[in-house]
Design a protein around this motif. Structure first.
Motif, mmCIF file in Angstrom:
data_model
loop_
_atom_site.group_PDB
_atom_site.id
_atom_site.type_symbol
_atom_site.label_atom_id
_atom_site.label_comp_id
_atom_site.label_asym_id
_atom_site.label_seq_id
_atom_site.Cartn_x
_atom_site.Cartn_y
_atom_site.Cartn_z
ATOM 1 N N SER A 175 0.829 -1.200 0.000
ATOM 2 C CA SER A 175 0.000 0.000 0.000
ATOM 3 C C SER A 175 0.860 1.246 0.000
ATOM 4 O O SER A 175 0.422 2.308 0.409
ATOM 5 N N GLY A 176 2.124 1.120 -0.414
ATOM 6 C CA GLY A 176 2.980 2.289 -0.522
ATOM 7 C C GLY A 176 3.821 2.590 0.697
ATOM 8 O O GLY A 176 4.257 3.722 0.890
ATOM 9 N N GLY A 222 2.806 8.565 5.616
ATOM 10 C CA GLY A 222 3.471 9.823 5.874
ATOM 11 C C GLY A 222 4.927 9.867 5.478
ATOM 12 O O GLY A 222 5.540 10.943 5.451
ATOM 13 N N LYS A 223 5.524 8.723 5.142
ATOM 14 C CA LYS A 223 6.938 8.677 4.768
ATOM 15 C C LYS A 223 7.095 8.891 3.266
ATOM 16 O O LYS A 223 6.336 8.351 2.467
ATOM 17 N N ALA A 262 2.391 -0.555 -6.841
ATOM 18 C CA ALA A 262 2.463 -0.972 -5.435
ATOM 19 C C ALA A 262 2.159 0.170 -4.478
ATOM 20 O O ALA A 262 2.274 0.013 -3.261
ATOM 21 N N GLY A 263 1.805 1.338 -5.033
ATOM 22 C CA GLY A 263 1.417 2.453 -4.176
ATOM 23 C C GLY A 263 2.489 3.490 -3.940
ATOM 24 O O GLY A 263 2.291 4.418 -3.145
ATOM 25 N N TYR A 264 3.646 3.372 -4.600
ATOM 26 C CA TYR A 264 4.732 4.341 -4.454
ATOM 27 C C TYR A 264 4.700 5.274 -5.654
ATOM 28 O O TYR A 264 5.096 4.891 -6.766
ATOM 29 N N ASN A 272 4.412 9.927 -2.270
ATOM 30 C CA ASN A 272 5.223 9.317 -1.217
ATOM 31 C C ASN A 272 6.546 8.797 -1.761
ATOM 32 O O ASN A 272 7.195 7.945 -1.155
ATOM 33 N N LEU A 273 6.936 9.314 -2.919
ATOM 34 C CA LEU A 273 8.163 8.846 -3.569
ATOM 35 C C LEU A 273 8.894 10.014 -4.211
ATOM 36 O O LEU A 273 8.307 10.822 -4.936
#
Length: 333
Positions: free
Chosen positions: A33-34, A38-39, A68-70, A75-76
């Motif tokens: 889920s990534g 928050g990271k 994969a959610g990134y 969040n990336l």
């Protein structure tokens, strides 16, 4: 050896068929889920040069992360750098990326991978578009890397490519192997090609270059001396494939290539892997590392599964060379 099946269709300019037998290992990513909420995950990318195969590897890598959610900007953070085919630039990029202390670094092609491996023994490194990581001294072994480097191999079915050469150019008795002697991945493939040519009853000769400015002259020097050229997945040759094709095709010298992008740029044909899918496979490895479910030391070098290999024939080039595509390649189901 497993029986290989070809399936596909001939378009106006290209034949694209499925081929089994390119890889021996497969991988699947875990549900994701990534990462941590928050990271923002930071990945540095060191790509050696821009050409179709390596660009596709990068795109596949990013797409696998997104699935994969990134997602970049969410969040990336991706720091994508290209060395433009210069080893000293690749080393400079490697130092820069390591100094930024990212969560993961990706090396696309052997020279960039080697630069990264020399720059850090701590930050996880994944490599892709590297023929033999162990042979290139990136890992202790392809089955058990043992350090901070793992990834995927673009090992191509060289023997099948030579069989294709013989099928399309049945009269060939002497074949030149065109590659950069400075690329270890190319030397590995060239050695495999020499063995395959000998087994197929053909003689081989090296046609090596040390920089791209030599390519046109080297290809020209082969005219009248060989009946065909074999070009592996060499980064310098791939980048300069239009130059190779211009000289070779004008002089009726068929070029059997290591990958499909080279065929698109004027080569005659290949049995090759899909570099986009190779990048996706590497991206799935990255997800495991970011989520802490795997470590590079214990992560074997992976290969594309069988169904990801393809046959591609440039019908326009075949027509220009006066080569008839065998019926079985046109109509295989």
């Amino acid at each position: 050896m497993k029986k290989r099946l070809l399936a596909g269709m001939l378009t106006a300019s290209l034949v694209v068929l499925s081929l089994t037998g390119c890889g021996t290992k497969d991988a699947s990513t875990s549900g994701s889920s990534g990462g941590e909420e928050g990271k923002v995950y930071h990945i540095g990318i060191n790509q050696y040069v821009e050409h179709a195969a390596l660009d596709a590897s990068y795109k596949g890598f990013v797409d696998a992360l997104a699935e994969a959610g990134y997602v970049e900007g969410k969040n990336l953070k991706l720091d994508y750098q290209v060395a433009q085919g210069d080893m000293s630039t690749a080393q400079t990029i490697a130092t820069k990326l390591v100094n930024e202390a990212p969560d993961l670094i990706l090396g696309i092609a052997t020279p960039s991978a080697q630069a990264l491996a020399n720059a850090t023994k701590d930050i996880p490194i994944l490599v892709t578009a590297v023929t033999d990581p162990a042979g290139s001294q990136l890992v202790a072994s392809n089955d058990a890397p043992g350090g901070n480097v793992s990834g995927t191999s673009d090992l191509t079915p060289v023997k099948k490519q030579i069989e294709l050469l013989k099928q399309l150019v049945p009269g060939a008795k002497k074949v030149a192997i065109l590659y950069s002697s400075a690329e270890s991945n190319s030397v590995i493939q060239a050695d495999a090609a020499k063995a395959a040519l000998k087994e197929a009853g053909m003689e081989s000769t090296d046609a090596t270059v040390s920089n791209s400015n030599e390519i046109q002259q080297v290809v020209q020097s082969l005219v009248g001396k060989v009946e065909a050229i074999y070009a592996p997945t060499d980064n310098m040759i791939a980048e300069s494939m239009p130059t190779v094709a211009q000289v070779a095709n004008a002089n009726k010298l068929p070029v059997i290539c290591g990958e499909g992008g080279m065929v698109d740029n004027g080569g005659l044909a290949t049995f090759g892997i899909d570099y986009y899918e190779l990048g996706k496979l590497t991206g799935k490895q990255a997800v495991k590392i970011l989520e802490g479910t795997a470590k590079t030391a214990d992560m074997p070098i992976e290969y594309l599964p069988d169904e990801k290999c393809t046959l591609k024939v440039n019908a326009d080039v075949a027509k220009e060379l006066g080569i008839t595509i065998p019926e079985e390649l046109q109509q295989s189901k």
